[in-house]
Design a protein around this motif. Structure first.
Motif, PDB file in Angstrom:
ATOM      1  N   GLN A 234     -44.407 -12.125 -11.242  1.00 35.84           N
ATOM      2  CA  GLN A 234     -44.820 -11.296 -12.374  1.00 35.84           C
ATOM      3  C   GLN A 234     -43.643 -10.887 -13.265  1.00 35.84           C
ATOM      4  OE1 GLN A 234     -45.360 -10.580  -9.156  1.00 35.84           O
ATOM      5  NE2 GLN A 234     -47.556 -10.457  -8.769  1.00 35.84           N
ATOM      6  N   GLY A 235     -42.428 -11.278 -12.922  1.00 33.48           N
ATOM      7  CA  GLY A 235     -41.287 -10.919 -13.750  1.00 33.48           C
ATOM      8  C   GLY A 235     -40.389 -12.098 -14.047  1.00 33.48           C
ATOM      9  N   ALA A 236     -40.928 -13.300 -13.948  1.00 37.06           N
ATOM     10  CA  ALA A 236     -40.107 -14.507 -14.063  1.00 37.06           C
ATOM     11  C   ALA A 236     -39.539 -14.707 -15.466  1.00 37.06           C
ATOM     12  CB  ALA A 236     -40.935 -15.737 -13.656  1.00 37.06           C
ATOM     13  N   VAL A 237     -40.300 -14.370 -16.496  1.00 35.52           N
ATOM     14  CA  VAL A 237     -39.851 -14.641 -17.872  1.00 35.52           C
ATOM     15  C   VAL A 237     -38.577 -13.864 -18.184  1.00 35.52           C
ATOM     16  CG1 VAL A 237     -40.447 -14.420 -20.311  1.00 35.52           C
ATOM     17  CG2 VAL A 237     -42.161 -15.227 -18.688  1.00 35.52           C
ATOM     18  N   SER A 238     -38.536 -12.589 -17.816  1.00 41.95           N
ATOM     19  CA  SER A 238     -37.344 -11.780 -18.095  1.00 41.95           C
ATOM     20  C   SER A 238     -36.135 -12.325 -17.351  1.00 41.95           C
ATOM     21  CB  SER A 238     -37.587 -10.318 -17.721  1.00 41.95           C
ATOM     22  OG  SER A 238     -37.929 -10.185 -16.350  1.00 41.95           O
ATOM     23  N   CYS A 239     -36.327 -12.771 -16.113  1.00 44.76           N
ATOM     24  CA  CYS A 239     -35.209 -13.329 -15.341  1.00 44.76           C
ATOM     25  C   CYS A 239     -34.726 -14.650 -15.931  1.00 44.76           C
ATOM     26  CB  CYS A 239     -35.622 -13.527 -13.878  1.00 44.76           C
ATOM     27  SG  CYS A 239     -35.741 -12.000 -12.936  1.00 44.76           S
ATOM     28  N   LEU A 240     -35.643 -15.477 -16.398  1.00 35.88           N
ATOM     29  CA  LEU A 240     -35.248 -16.740 -17.015  1.00 35.88           C
ATOM     30  C   LEU A 240     -34.423 -16.502 -18.274  1.00 35.88           C
ATOM     31  CD1 LEU A 240     -38.551 -18.773 -16.543  1.00 35.88           C
ATOM     32  CD2 LEU A 240     -36.322 -19.344 -15.556  1.00 35.88           C
ATOM     33  N   HIS A 241     -34.837 -15.546 -19.092  1.00 36.35           N
ATOM     34  CA  HIS A 241     -34.062 -15.214 -20.287  1.00 36.35           C
ATOM     35  C   HIS A 241     -32.673 -14.704 -19.909  1.00 36.35           C
ATOM     36  CE1 HIS A 241     -36.804 -15.933 -23.589  1.00 36.35           C
ATOM     37  NE2 HIS A 241     -37.787 -15.318 -22.944  1.00 36.35           N
ATOM     38  N   MET A 242     -32.611 -13.880 -18.862  1.00 37.99           N
ATOM     39  CA  MET A 242     -31.324 -13.340 -18.442  1.00 37.99           C
ATOM     40  C   MET A 242     -30.379 -14.454 -17.988  1.00 37.99           C
ATOM     41  SD  MET A 242     -30.533 -10.552 -15.452  1.00 37.99           S
ATOM     42  CE  MET A 242     -31.339 -11.584 -14.229  1.00 37.99           C
ATOM     43  N   VAL A 243     -30.881 -15.377 -17.182  1.00 39.21           N
ATOM     44  CA  VAL A 243     -30.047 -16.484 -16.710  1.00 39.21           C
ATOM     45  C   VAL A 243     -29.616 -17.365 -17.886  1.00 39.21           C
ATOM     46  CG1 VAL A 243     -30.039 -18.583 -15.292  1.00 39.21           C
ATOM     47  CG2 VAL A 243     -31.003 -16.460 -14.389  1.00 39.21           C
ATOM     48  N   HIS A 244     -30.507 -17.546 -18.853  1.00 42.23           N
ATOM     49  CA  HIS A 244     -30.150 -18.308 -20.047  1.00 42.23           C
ATOM     50  C   HIS A 244     -28.987 -17.648 -20.779  1.00 42.23           C
ATOM     51  CE1 HIS A 244     -30.537 -20.945 -23.448  1.00 42.23           C
ATOM     52  NE2 HIS A 244     -30.886 -19.960 -24.265  1.00 42.23           N
ATOM     53  N   CYS A 245     -28.991 -16.317 -20.833  1.00 39.26           N
ATOM     54  CA  CYS A 245     -27.893 -15.586 -21.467  1.00 39.26           C
ATOM     55  C   CYS A 245     -26.579 -15.829 -20.730  1.00 39.26           C
ATOM     56  CB  CYS A 245     -28.208 -14.092 -21.527  1.00 39.26           C
ATOM     57  SG  CYS A 245     -29.526 -13.657 -22.676  1.00 39.26           S
ATOM     58  N   PHE A 246     -26.636 -15.878 -19.395  1.00 43.48           N
ATOM     59  CA  PHE A 246     -25.428 -16.183 -18.620  1.00 43.48           C
ATOM     60  C   PHE A 246     -24.885 -17.561 -19.007  1.00 43.48           C
ATOM     61  CE2 PHE A 246     -27.033 -13.113 -15.271  1.00 43.48           C
ATOM     62  CZ  PHE A 246     -25.993 -12.205 -15.433  1.00 43.48           C
ATOM     63  N   HIS A 247     -25.782 -18.526 -19.144  1.00 40.83           N
ATOM     64  CA  HIS A 247     -25.353 -19.879 -19.499  1.00 40.83           C
ATOM     65  C   HIS A 247     -24.778 -19.923 -20.915  1.00 40.83           C
ATOM     66  CE1 HIS A 247     -28.319 -21.595 -16.299  1.00 40.83           C
ATOM     67  NE2 HIS A 247     -27.190 -21.163 -15.763  1.00 40.83           N
ATOM     68  N   LEU A 248     -25.409 -19.198 -21.843  1.00 40.92           N
ATOM     69  CA  LEU A 248     -24.885 -19.145 -23.204  1.00 40.92           C
ATOM     70  C   LEU A 248     -23.500 -18.498 -23.248  1.00 40.92           C
ATOM     71  CD1 LEU A 248     -28.058 -18.070 -25.240  1.00 40.92           C
ATOM     72  CD2 LEU A 248     -26.990 -20.339 -25.175  1.00 40.92           C
ATOM     73  N   ALA A 249     -23.256 -17.583 -22.312  1.00 44.23           N
ATOM     74  CA  ALA A 249     -21.966 -16.895 -22.276  1.00 44.23           C
ATOM     75  C   ALA A 249     -20.857 -17.770 -21.709  1.00 44.23           C
ATOM     76  CB  ALA A 249     -22.093 -15.619 -21.449  1.00 44.23           C
ATOM     77  N   GLY A 250     -21.236 -18.952 -21.179  1.00 42.65           N
ATOM     78  CA  GLY A 250     -20.209 -19.869 -20.707  1.00 42.65           C
ATOM     79  C   GLY A 250     -20.051 -19.956 -19.209  1.00 42.65           C
ATOM     80  N   PHE A 251     -20.984 -19.393 -18.456  1.00 43.91           N
ATOM     81  CA  PHE A 251     -20.902 -19.512 -17.001  1.00 43.91           C
ATOM     82  C   PHE A 251     -20.982 -20.998 -16.613  1.00 43.91           C
ATOM     83  CE2 PHE A 251     -21.116 -15.147 -17.102  1.00 43.91           C
ATOM     84  CZ  PHE A 251     -21.262 -14.541 -15.865  1.00 43.91           C
ATOM     85  N   PRO A 252     -20.172 -21.437 -15.664  1.00 39.60           N
ATOM     86  CA  PRO A 252     -20.217 -22.850 -15.257  1.00 39.60           C
ATOM     87  C   PRO A 252     -21.589 -23.246 -14.734  1.00 39.60           C
ATOM     88  CG  PRO A 252     -18.276 -21.742 -14.364  1.00 39.60           C
ATOM     89  CD  PRO A 252     -19.145 -20.676 -14.940  1.00 39.60           C
ATOM     90  N   LYS A 253     -21.972 -24.483 -14.983  1.00 42.47           N
ATOM     91  CA  LYS A 253     -23.249 -24.982 -14.485  1.00 42.47           C
ATOM     92  C   LYS A 253     -23.255 -24.939 -12.961  1.00 42.47           C
ATOM     93  CE  LYS A 253     -24.487 -28.048 -18.326  1.00 42.47           C
ATOM     94  NZ  LYS A 253     -24.808 -29.446 -18.731  1.00 42.47           N
ATOM     95  N   GLY A 254     -24.366 -24.475 -12.420  1.00 40.41           N
ATOM     96  CA  GLY A 254     -24.501 -24.407 -10.970  1.00 40.41           C
ATOM     97  C   GLY A 254     -24.041 -23.102 -10.365  1.00 40.41           C
ATOM     98  N   LEU A 255     -23.334 -22.275 -11.145  1.00 37.73           N
ATOM     99  CA  LEU A 255     -22.891 -20.999 -10.601  1.00 37.73           C
ATOM    100  C   LEU A 255     -24.084 -20.066 -10.391  1.00 37.73           C
ATOM    101  CD1 LEU A 255     -20.491 -19.231  -9.748  1.00 37.73           C
ATOM    102  CD2 LEU A 255     -20.364 -18.415 -12.119  1.00 37.73           C
ATOM    103  N   ILE A 256     -24.981 -20.037 -11.369  1.00 36.20           N
ATOM    104  CA  ILE A 256     -26.232 -19.283 -11.240  1.00 36.20           C
ATOM    105  C   ILE A 256     -27.387 -20.227 -11.538  1.00 36.20           C
ATOM    106  CG2 ILE A 256     -27.621 -17.361 -12.075  1.00 36.20           C
ATOM    107  CD1 ILE A 256     -25.156 -15.928 -12.894  1.00 36.20           C
ATOM    108  N   SER A 257     -28.288 -20.354 -10.589  1.00 32.44           N
ATOM    109  CA  SER A 257     -29.493 -21.173 -10.777  1.00 32.44           C
ATOM    110  C   SER A 257     -30.712 -20.273 -10.633  1.00 32.44           C
ATOM    111  CB  SER A 257     -29.548 -22.288  -9.728  1.00 32.44           C
ATOM    112  OG  SER A 257     -28.398 -23.103  -9.795  1.00 32.44           O
ATOM    113  N   CYS A 258     -31.781 -20.649 -11.294  1.00 39.41           N
ATOM    114  CA  CYS A 258     -33.018 -19.866 -11.228  1.00 39.41           C
ATOM    115  C   CYS A 258     -34.161 -20.793 -10.820  1.00 39.41           C
ATOM    116  CB  CYS A 258     -33.306 -19.220 -12.584  1.00 39.41           C
ATOM    117  SG  CYS A 258     -34.656 -18.029 -12.554  1.00 39.41           S
ATOM    118  N   VAL A 259     -34.865 -20.408  -9.774  1.00 42.43           N
ATOM    119  CA  VAL A 259     -35.975 -21.207  -9.243  1.00 42.43           C
ATOM    120  C   VAL A 259     -37.232 -20.359  -9.294  1.00 42.43           C
ATOM    121  CG1 VAL A 259     -36.864 -22.489  -7.273  1.00 42.43           C
ATOM    122  CG2 VAL A 259     -34.395 -22.433  -7.712  1.00 42.43           C
TER     123      VAL A 259
END
Length: 360
Positions: free
Chosen positions: A60-85
């Motif tokens: 019930q809260g997946a959309v907000s978490c997906l947006h948050m992880v996307h922000c981490f990736h936009l900020a330059g976090f290396p691929k694979g450091l944070i994954s969302c399933v």
């Protein structure tokens, strides 16, 4: 992250270096009610400790978490450091929690955590589960303060908080006055849609609403006093204060996770402590009294992870320790505690050929 400590032995012939090193992969599972905050409170210490992280958001809260992880990736976090399933826990939960590549699990939620702890194997676990947080009210308490905190603690988020007040244990001599003050405040709560900035909104699922209704009907059949008319429309349940609740009623022990609050009248402090400690939960609790000595004695006696004095239970700032006892959890949260839990200790011992005289 490598944190060193220095130990000497005997004549300083051996020197031990204690290292705190990353565990590897942390599986973080936040709940639906605080999907971002309680995800970040797991992500930050995991990364600080040098781990990578897999985030499994609540359905019930997946959309907000997906947006948050996307922000981490936009900020330059290396691929694979944070994954969302994403996915239902019933479908992917066992795969994730039993995966050999997972080195640590940090979970916040209900009794699903108990099942996870039985399946996860020999890895560190951080579990914050349910609660039946008791509010013990003594004769000398400021009843206006108590009533305000019961409303805040029992009905905010429509009661869908692990730290919500779940049962009021009020001394008989002040119970009538307290119930009247709480009733007056309940009458002012606005019920409706969250878009309308209402105080009480729908509970998360129909099954949750049905479970709450089952507790209410059990209390009604066994003679509890309804301070308001029970009303439900779909998943929307109006706030309800139940007075004269007895220990043989389900609502006295089970966690409704909704806007239903039982009041049990007690004749002694010992009776209140006994009820609190007889619960299989032990997350938080609170005590209202003007006597700090009594408050501290009661706090020591309550088998809960945290006791608030003259305030409703609360998660608190993220650097505060936060833990549950019994079926309410394993381990302690808070940034420092989480970092330590998400590392493993390794020792390297240096053996010198001759004694050292550095200590004089």
């Amino acid at each position: 992250m490598y944190a060193f400590q220095y130990f000497l032995y005997c004549l300083c012939i051996s020197i031990a270096l204690k290292l705190q090193i990353p565990l590897g992969v942390v599986l973080a599972i936040p709940p639906f009610n605080y999907p971002v905050n309680l995800a970040v409170s797991k992500i930050a210490p995991a990364l600080i400790a040098g781990n990578s992280l897999v985030l499994k958001p609540p359905t019930q809260g997946a959309v907000s978490c997906l947006h948050m992880v996307h922000c981490f990736h936009l900020a330059g976090f290396p691929k694979g450091l944070i994954s969302c399933v994403t996915g239902k826990g019933s479908e992917i939960g066992d795969f994730l929690t039993m995966h050999p590549g997972v080195n640590c699990i940090s979970f916040t939620g209900g009794d699903t955590g108990i099942a996870i702890s039985k399946k996860a194997g020999m890895i560190p676990l951080q579990m914050e589960l349910g609660g039946k947080d008791a509010c013990i009210v003594l004769e000398d308490a400021d009843l206006d303060l108590v009533a305000a905190n019961i409303i805040k603690g029992g009905f905010s988020y429509s009661g869908q908080r692990c730290t919500a007040i779940k049962v009021v244990l009020a001394m008989e001599s002040i119970a009538d006055a307290l119930v009247e003050k709480v009733k007056a405040r309940v009458a002012k709560l606005r019920v409706g849609a969250p878009e309308d900035d209402c105080d009480i909104t729908s509970v998360v699922t129909e099954s949750s609403a049905n479970f709450i209704e089952g507790l209410v009907m059990d209390a009604k059949e066994k003679g509890a006093t309804f301070c308001q008319e029970y009303k439900r429309e779909g998943n929307l349940i109006w706030p309800l204060l139940l007075d004269n609740v007895r220990p043989d009623m389900r609502i006295a022990w089970e966690e409704p996770f909704g806007p239903i609050l039982p009041v049990l009248r007690i004749n002694s402090v010992e009776e209140g402590i006994h009820h609190c400690n007889a619960s299989n939960f032990g997350l938080q609790g609170c005590v209202f009294t003007k006597d700090i000595n009594k408050a501290l004695l009661i706090s020591d006696a309550m088998e809960t992870g945290t006791v608030q004095i003259n305030s409703a239970p609360a998660r608190g700032p993220d650097h505060f320790p936060f833990q549950g006892l019994k079926d309410s959890g394993i381990g302690s949260q808070g940034i420092t505690n989480s970092i330590n839990m998400m590392t493993k200790v390794k020792s390297t011992v240096i053996n010198l050929p001759t004694p050292s005289y550095t200590m004089g």
